[in-house]
Structures are given as C-alpha cells and as structure tokens.
Design an enzyme around this catalytic site. Structure first.
Site, PDB file in Angstrom:
ATOM      1  N   HIS A  63       0.853  -1.198   0.000  1.00  0.00           N
ATOM      2  CA  HIS A  63       0.000   0.000   0.000  1.00  0.00           C
ATOM      3  C   HIS A  63       0.888   1.249   0.000  1.00  0.00           C
ATOM      4  O   HIS A  63       0.666   2.197   0.761  1.00  0.00           O
ATOM      5  CB  HIS A  63      -0.957  -0.013   1.190  1.00  0.00           C
ATOM      6  CG  HIS A  63      -1.882  -1.198   1.185  1.00  0.00           C
ATOM      7  ND1 HIS A  63      -3.050  -1.241   0.463  1.00  0.00           N
ATOM      8  CD2 HIS A  63      -1.782  -2.402   1.793  1.00  0.00           C
ATOM      9  CE1 HIS A  63      -3.639  -2.416   0.633  1.00  0.00           C
ATOM     10  NE2 HIS A  63      -2.887  -3.138   1.436  1.00  0.00           N
ATOM     11  N   TYR A 330       3.828  -4.976  10.009  1.00  0.00           N
ATOM     12  CA  TYR A 330       3.742  -3.520   9.983  1.00  0.00           C
ATOM     13  C   TYR A 330       4.949  -2.907  10.686  1.00  0.00           C
ATOM     14  O   TYR A 330       5.482  -1.876  10.256  1.00  0.00           O
ATOM     15  CB  TYR A 330       2.449  -3.059  10.662  1.00  0.00           C
ATOM     16  CG  TYR A 330       1.189  -3.266   9.855  1.00  0.00           C
ATOM     17  CD1 TYR A 330       1.100  -4.267   8.887  1.00  0.00           C
ATOM     18  CD2 TYR A 330       0.073  -2.481  10.075  1.00  0.00           C
ATOM     19  CE1 TYR A 330      -0.064  -4.463   8.164  1.00  0.00           C
ATOM     20  CE2 TYR A 330      -1.101  -2.670   9.349  1.00  0.00           C
ATOM     21  CZ  TYR A 330      -1.157  -3.666   8.396  1.00  0.00           C
ATOM     22  OH  TYR A 330      -2.314  -3.848   7.692  1.00  0.00           O
TER      23      TYR A 330
END
Length: 348
Positions: A63, A330
């Site tokens: 992303h 993450y």
C-alpha cells in the site's frame, strides 16, 4: 461459486489481487511461526518481495501509494452496550486516515491495482488510540500455514513474463477450496470510480468487551454513503482516485457507516478466509466523516504505523494468528522505511 476460474484474464486478475494480499502475508509469515527455518526471516522475505515487486526506499512495503486525510467519527450510541471503548460514546472522535492502493510501487496508476485500503486512527479524550487497517476484499484466500506457502509459490513471477503464471494460479485455487469466498468476490468484483464509494473490511475478527466483561466477537466494515458508480473503462490519469477524492471533498465531507457484524456461536473467529453468513446481526456504530485531504504522503498519517493491535480498552484481538502476524509485518515495514528515509535525508 466453487468451480475453478477459467481463462488467462481471470487467472491474472486473481493473481494480481492475490499477490497484493500476499504481500501482507509475505512479511509476517515467519514472525507468526507459519513457515520456519533459519533461511526464512522476515527481513529476507521482505527482501524477496521487494526484489519481485520493486524497491522504493522510504515508502511503505505494501500500500505504498496513498494520501493522508482527516476528519472525525461520530458514534450512534448503539455500540455502547457492546463495548466500553470511549470511541462509541464520545460526541466526536478526531480521525487521521490514509487511503491507498495495494502494492509496493508508489508510482503505480491508481486504477491499475484492484486492492484499495483505508486505515484510520481514532484518538479519544481518555488518551487512548484505536488503529485499524481495512481493505476492499472481505476475506483472504488462505487459512493455513501450508496454504500460505502454496500461495507464495503460486505468486512467484515467471522469469519470461515478469508476472505470475496463470496456470499455477489456477492450480493453487483448485487445490485450495478454502479460497472459494475469495474467488467468488474476485470474480464478481466491479471496481467503483472512487475511494469514496468503496466498502472497506477489517477481514480479521476482534472482540468487543462490554461493561460486564462479556466478549462479543465482531468484524467491522465501513459502508460508503456515496452511491456506487462504475470505474470508466479507460482512465488516463494515473492519479485518478486521488484527484477524484480531492475534488469530491471540495464539495463537502464524505461519509461511511461503521457497521459491526456480530458472530454467532460456531462462526470462525480465527479464519480470515471464511465469511460469516450475511444474516448475522449487525449494529450501526456511527459515521466516519472525512473532511479533507492533507497531502499525498505528507500529512499527519505519514509517520503512523496502522498496527491493527493498537486497540483501546473495550476492544481486544481475537485468536486469529494473522492479527499478531500483521502487527509484526507492519513493525518491520515501518522500521525499514524509517531507516531508509533518514538515510535519504527526507521522507516521501
């Protein structure tokens, strides 16, 4: 809906969506204990993914292309009996968010990637923070360690074309019937013409904790209040979705309904490939209101790690192992891009 897809175009479309969703998995497989051995570290797996998808220092590893937005969440009050989280009772909760498309390339055309995401941070007046990252697919394609590894192999680019082999993709889906819901979604997917009329899903399950300590298993989704319109067949603007969002916000705020979908006994809470029946009870928890675009990668969301395990009191993770795995991924991505940005002297 369980029959194998046919034709190279459908297989490649599945490959494209699957590869982007796999990028999420590629970084966290080792951290979650899915696939082991000293040769498979999170760093090496991300190195491999970047070698395949492209290396863009300072950007998120998936992303990568997005823009920062801000607004607020206005609760309806209907979720207050399900969770003690302050976000469900505070009059207005400030929100920082980020719209993005999937993939590692921050220069990809907006409409060239089927996966869209919306990540938000809600900061309540009791000093707590709730972060959640949502995607337009409602489910993943896999639910087991072996399935994950099979998907890694199936998504490896063919050296001759630079793209996944459609035959390997078809073989993967045929061998993994748990991917049926994902395949069904992909086969029926019709992209909308805006981030504003896209629906976003938590995919993973969580637990709402009420005042008595009772847990209510839940998945959530953001349902757009902007009517659906199909994406045009031909789009020349590589920033189409970003420009569209900016233009819409000049005319007023954009709204989504936060819907909490509650599990029945027996519904899978640890299997993100398995959807819950459509007739499950749901609660309108309130409205997410996006008021403005800050800037592509230059707003307040730039330095946020939208770790799905950053949860307030009143919301807990389920036992879905992918949640812990996403958190590890993450963290690795955030740390890596931070080091890269500092080395370059500026952050994108």
């Amino acid at each position: 809906m369980n029959s194998p897809l046919h034709g190279p175009d459908k297989a490649l479309r599945l490959a494209g969506i699957g590869a982007v969703m796999l990028a999420l998995g590629a970084g966290f497989a080792y951290a979650a204990g899915w696939i082991g051995g000293p040769q498979l570290t999170p760093q090496r797996i991300i190195d491999t993914f970047e070698a395949q998808a492209g290396h863009y220092p300072g950007y998120r590893k998936n992303h990568a292309k997005g823009l920062c937005v801000s607004g607020y969440f206005q609760p309806s009050g209907q979720a207050a009996t399900l969770s003690t989280a302050r976000a469900f009772t505070q009059d207005r909760v400030p929100v920082i968010g980020r719209f993005a498309i999937g993939g590692a390339n921050p220069f990809a055309p907006d409409t060239g990637i089927p996966v869209r995401s919306l990540a938000i941070e809600l900061s309540t007046d009791d000093g707590q923070v709730w972060r959640t990252g949502m995607n337009n697919p409602p489910v993943l394609a896999i639910s087991t360690p072996q399935g994950f590894y099979d998907q890694v192999l199936a998504n490896a680019p063919d050296p001759a074309t630079g793209k996944p082999d459609p035959a390997k993709q078809q073989a993967f889906f045929a061998a993994h019937p748990e991917s049926a819901a994902f395949r069904q979604w992909t086969a029926s997917y019709k992209p909308s013409d805006s981030f504003a009329n896209t629906q976003y899903h938590s995919i993973n399950a969580f637990r709402l904790i009420d005042a008595s300590g009772t847990a209510h298993p839940v998945r959530w989704q953001l349902e757009p209040q902007t009517p659906f319109a199909a994406l045009p067949g031909k789009v020349d603007d590589k920033q189409f979705l970003q420009h569209d969002l900016q233009q819409r916000l000049t005319q007023g705020p954009l709204r989504w309904t936060l819907r909490l979908v509650l599990a029945n006994p027996g519904d899978a809470q640890d299997n993100p490939a398995q959807p819950w029946p459509a007739e499950r009870r749901s609660v309108d928890a309130g409205a997410l209101v996006i008021e403005q675009v800050d800037a592509p990668e230059q707003g307040a969301c730039r330095d946020l790690n939208f770790d799905p395990l950053i949860l307030p009191s009143g919301i807990q993770p389920s036992n879905d192992p992918i949640l812990a795995a996403r958190s590890a991924a993450y963290s690795e991505s955030f740390n890596r891009r931070s080091r890269e940005s500092l080395g370059a002297g500026a952050r994108p």
